[in-house]
Design an enzyme around this catalytic site. Structure first.
Site, PDB file in Angstrom:
ATOM      1  N   GLY A 107       0.794  -1.221   0.000  1.00  0.00           N
ATOM      2  CA  GLY A 107       0.000   0.000   0.000  1.00  0.00           C
ATOM      3  C   GLY A 107       0.823   1.267   0.000  1.00  0.00           C
ATOM      4  O   GLY A 107       2.052   1.252   0.071  1.00  0.00           O
ATOM      5  N   GLY A 109       2.492   3.781   1.597  1.00  0.00           N
ATOM      6  CA  GLY A 109       3.002   4.003   2.939  1.00  0.00           C
ATOM      7  C   GLY A 109       3.382   5.436   3.235  1.00  0.00           C
ATOM      8  O   GLY A 109       3.404   5.855   4.395  1.00  0.00           O
ATOM      9  N   ASP A 142       7.855   6.311   8.798  1.00  0.00           N
ATOM     10  CA  ASP A 142       7.281   7.539   9.346  1.00  0.00           C
ATOM     11  C   ASP A 142       6.417   8.303   8.353  1.00  0.00           C
ATOM     12  O   ASP A 142       5.871   9.353   8.677  1.00  0.00           O
ATOM     13  CB  ASP A 142       8.388   8.457   9.873  1.00  0.00           C
ATOM     14  CG  ASP A 142       9.415   8.850   8.796  1.00  0.00           C
ATOM     15  OD1 ASP A 142       9.145   8.616   7.605  1.00  0.00           O
ATOM     16  OD2 ASP A 142      10.476   9.387   9.172  1.00  0.00           O
ATOM     17  N   ARG A 200       3.467  14.336  -7.243  1.00  0.00           N
ATOM     18  CA  ARG A 200       3.619  13.657  -8.518  1.00  0.00           C
ATOM     19  C   ARG A 200       2.249  13.459  -9.157  1.00  0.00           C
ATOM     20  O   ARG A 200       1.229  13.412  -8.462  1.00  0.00           O
ATOM     21  CB  ARG A 200       4.375  12.343  -8.352  1.00  0.00           C
ATOM     22  CG  ARG A 200       3.824  11.387  -7.319  1.00  0.00           C
ATOM     23  CD  ARG A 200       4.786  10.228  -7.134  1.00  0.00           C
ATOM     24  NE  ARG A 200       4.215   9.180  -6.301  1.00  0.00           N
ATOM     25  CZ  ARG A 200       4.853   8.059  -5.992  1.00  0.00           C
ATOM     26  NH1 ARG A 200       6.080   7.852  -6.452  1.00  0.00           N
ATOM     27  NH2 ARG A 200       4.281   7.144  -5.227  1.00  0.00           N
ATOM     28  N   ARG A 207      -1.300   0.015  -9.873  1.00  0.00           N
ATOM     29  CA  ARG A 207      -0.120  -0.817 -10.116  1.00  0.00           C
ATOM     30  C   ARG A 207      -0.539  -2.281 -10.275  1.00  0.00           C
ATOM     31  O   ARG A 207      -1.661  -2.658  -9.931  1.00  0.00           O
ATOM     32  CB  ARG A 207       0.837  -0.713  -8.918  1.00  0.00           C
ATOM     33  CG  ARG A 207       1.218   0.723  -8.572  1.00  0.00           C
ATOM     34  CD  ARG A 207       1.079   0.969  -7.066  1.00  0.00           C
ATOM     35  NE  ARG A 207       1.314   2.385  -6.751  1.00  0.00           N
ATOM     36  CZ  ARG A 207       2.511   2.918  -6.598  1.00  0.00           C
ATOM     37  NH1 ARG A 207       3.588   2.167  -6.693  1.00  0.00           N
ATOM     38  NH2 ARG A 207       2.641   4.193  -6.327  1.00  0.00           N
ATOM     39  N   ASP A 277       4.841  -3.968  -7.241  1.00  0.00           N
ATOM     40  CA  ASP A 277       4.107  -2.807  -6.733  1.00  0.00           C
ATOM     41  C   ASP A 277       4.645  -1.509  -7.304  1.00  0.00           C
ATOM     42  O   ASP A 277       4.069  -0.442  -7.059  1.00  0.00           O
ATOM     43  CB  ASP A 277       4.149  -2.771  -5.203  1.00  0.00           C
ATOM     44  CG  ASP A 277       5.565  -2.769  -4.652  1.00  0.00           C
ATOM     45  OD1 ASP A 277       6.287  -3.745  -4.893  1.00  0.00           O
ATOM     46  OD2 ASP A 277       5.959  -1.791  -3.972  1.00  0.00           O
ATOM     47  N   ASN A 278       5.735  -1.585  -8.073  1.00  0.00           N
ATOM     48  CA  ASN A 278       6.284  -0.405  -8.747  1.00  0.00           C
ATOM     49  C   ASN A 278       6.082  -0.474 -10.255  1.00  0.00           C
ATOM     50  O   ASN A 278       6.793   0.195 -11.007  1.00  0.00           O
ATOM     51  CB  ASN A 278       7.789  -0.275  -8.454  1.00  0.00           C
ATOM     52  CG  ASN A 278       8.071   0.063  -7.003  1.00  0.00           C
ATOM     53  OD1 ASN A 278       7.218   0.615  -6.315  1.00  0.00           O
ATOM     54  ND2 ASN A 278       9.252  -0.277  -6.537  1.00  0.00           N
TER      55      ASN A 278
END
Length: 525
Positions: A107, A109, A142, A200, A207, A277-278
């Site tokens: 997901g 993050g 974080d 972006r 994806r 995932d990319n």
């Protein structure tokens, strides 16, 4: 919680993803497993948002004026401190195969989509902040991003677009006024670094992993919803229904992926983290982490320190990895098919499309009217020579356009070698290859000027070498953003000779061979 403004900025939003797909019923901040397509989450405000740089072209396309970009309101919105009317921020849920292994739920993050803007031309653009704070998918991180990685993503998104490579875009780079702790090489030496947020932009950030996750859970209903939605919103040109429509769609995904990878290979780009995932469902280059351009031609090079032993994502293996990733997507989609034959047809379409695009690359980079079978061998022999002799890919191909077929001299390429001894040793072999190439040039009826123009349109003069990006990062870290804006301007015209900017076209200097940020990078880079 972000505040909502009555804005000077006034774009139109049509947030189809959150409207048409099921969302997480839990709106709390905690890290958790989610069974839906997305989670509602607000960006976390930062201390002192300040616009550092922006893409004027992308801003205009989205409908923002120069005055908009200069406003403090713009900086607040694209730092995550404020929302415009119509924005419905969320983080998407997806899984993925990372370095060949299934990783489960991943997901967004540290990425939060603000909304789907529709411009005056009717184009749909998803605006996504990277580094905007915690989401349910942040795991142990974080949710923030540091300035160096944000500069790299901002610059590369735009540089790739101007190179003609399918890519997500970047709208803005905003400093946060806060420090973020990062252990750049995961070696137990964390440091506090300035934080930043990149906005972006893409028609879609869906994806391969968006489809893999529900399939891995046996959730055929959500998988089907996602496929139907993606076709309806992102592939509206497709016609049909049921499995025949799904097969058309998968074949299109395979074709677009093949075209993207062929462009990477043409310009010498190495993604570095080709996890599923990319991988964009639109065939766009997405998620700029430890990327790089090969300096000396080396099919075995990867910019990613995490991959330095396995070298799974090395330059020369990218076409094979993309095929493998499409195979994982096909496996997920097989839940919707009675027979896997249409999915196999799609994978064959990838191979056919990539093969054709690679042949086209060969023709264009060598200045050929067409790529004959024997030209494949000619290109392979050249690549072997470039590898063995440690020759700069970008410089060599750019100078090749200047070769006189009637007097092919190796001295033309002296500046492209990284090692004088290897240059001298390779001189006889280079002379022999140039002779073969000159003979091939004389076999075709193509005016010399046209040959040069064809080659210079395929072989860039300027690429975003890691050391150039690092120099801009070093300046920006000291408070001087001019290196970023200058580099962005150079990369707007990568195929043009730009007098006075020759330094940006120079090969990697010796000092940058092993310096942090100038050769290999980590996933936190």
């Amino acid at each position: 919680m972000s505040t909502r403004l009555a804005p000077m900025l006034n774009p139109d939003f049509d947030n189809a993803f959150v409207r048409e797909l099921p969302g997480d019923p839990d709106t709390g901040p905690g890290i958790r497993q989610v069974g839906q397509a997305w989670s509602r989450v607000d960006p976390t405000p930062v201390a002192a948002p300040r616009l550092l740089a922006y893409s004027a072209e992308m801003a205009r396309r989205l409908g923002f004026t120069e005055a908009d970009a200069a406003s403090q309101e713009f900086a607040r919105v694209f730092a995550g401190n404020a929302l415009l009317p119509g924005m419905q921020p969320f983080a998407a849920n997806y899984g993925g195969h990372q370095f060949g292994q299934w990783a489960g739920q991943l997901g967004d993050g540290r990425a939060i989509t603000l909304g789907e803007l529709v411009n005056e031309a009717g184009e749909r653009w998803e605006l996504q902040l990277k580094g905007a704070g915690l989401t349910p998918y942040s795991r142990t991180a974080d949710g923030r991003a540091v300035l160096r990685s944000s500069i790299r993503e901002f610059l590369c998104s735009e540089a790739m677009h101007h190179l003609g490579v399918p890519t997500t875009r970047a709208l803005s780079l905003v400093g946060t006024g806060e420090l973020v702790e990062r252990d750049m090489f995961y070696d137990g030496h964390p440091e506090m670094e300035p934080g930043a947020v990149v906005c972006r932009v893409a028609p879609s950030f869906i994806r391969f992993g968006n489809f893999e996750l529900p399939a891995s859970r046996g959730d055929e209903a959500l998988l089907r919803q996602l496929v139907d939605f993606c076709i309806r919103r992102d592939y509206p040109q497709l016609r049909g229904e049921g499995q025949a429509l799904y097969a058309q769609w998968f074949a299109q995904v395979c074709e677009r992926t093949a075209v993207m990878i062929a462009h990477w290979m043409r310009v010498g780009f190495v993604h570095g983290v080709m996890n599923t995932d990319n991988m964009s469902i639109l065939g766009l280059t997405i998620d700029y982490g430890p990327y790089g351009w090969i300096d000396n031609f080396d099919p075995g090079w990867t910019p990613n320190t995490t991959d330095r032993h396995q070298r799974r994502y090395r330059f020369g293996q990218q076409p094979q990895v993309a095929y493998w990733n499409l195979g994982r997507l096909a496996g997920a989609l097989s839940l919707l098919f009675d027979d896997v034959a249409p999915l196999q047809d799609g994978l064959r379409r990838y191979v056919e499309t990539y093969t054709a695009a690679d042949r086209d690359n060969t023709a264009r980079k060598l200045g050929l009217v067409e790529c004959r079978d024997e030209d494949i061998g000619l290109m392979q022999a050249l690549q072997d020579l470039l590898t063995q002799a440690e020759v700069d890919m970008t410089l060599f191909f750019r100078r090749l356009a200047d070769l006189d077929p009637l007097a092919p001299e190796p001295a033309l390429f002296s500046e492209a070698f990284y090692d004088d001894g290897k240059r001298d040793a390779a001189e006889p072999e280079l002379r022999e290859w140039l002779s073969r190439y000159a003979t091939r040039m004389q076999q075709q009826d193509l005016p010399e000027l046209m040959r040069r123009d064809t080659m210079n349109a395929a072989n860039p003069r300027y690429v975003l070498r890691n050391y150039l990006a690092q120099q801009a990062i070093d300046q920006a870290t000291q408070g001087d953003i001019s290196g970023v804006t200058e580099l962005l301007d150079v990369m707007r015209r990568p195929y043009d000779d730009q007098p006075g900017r020759e330094a940006y076209a120079a090969k990697r200097p010796d000092w940058a061979r092993s310096r942090a940020g100038c050769s290999m990078l980590s996933c936190s880079s």
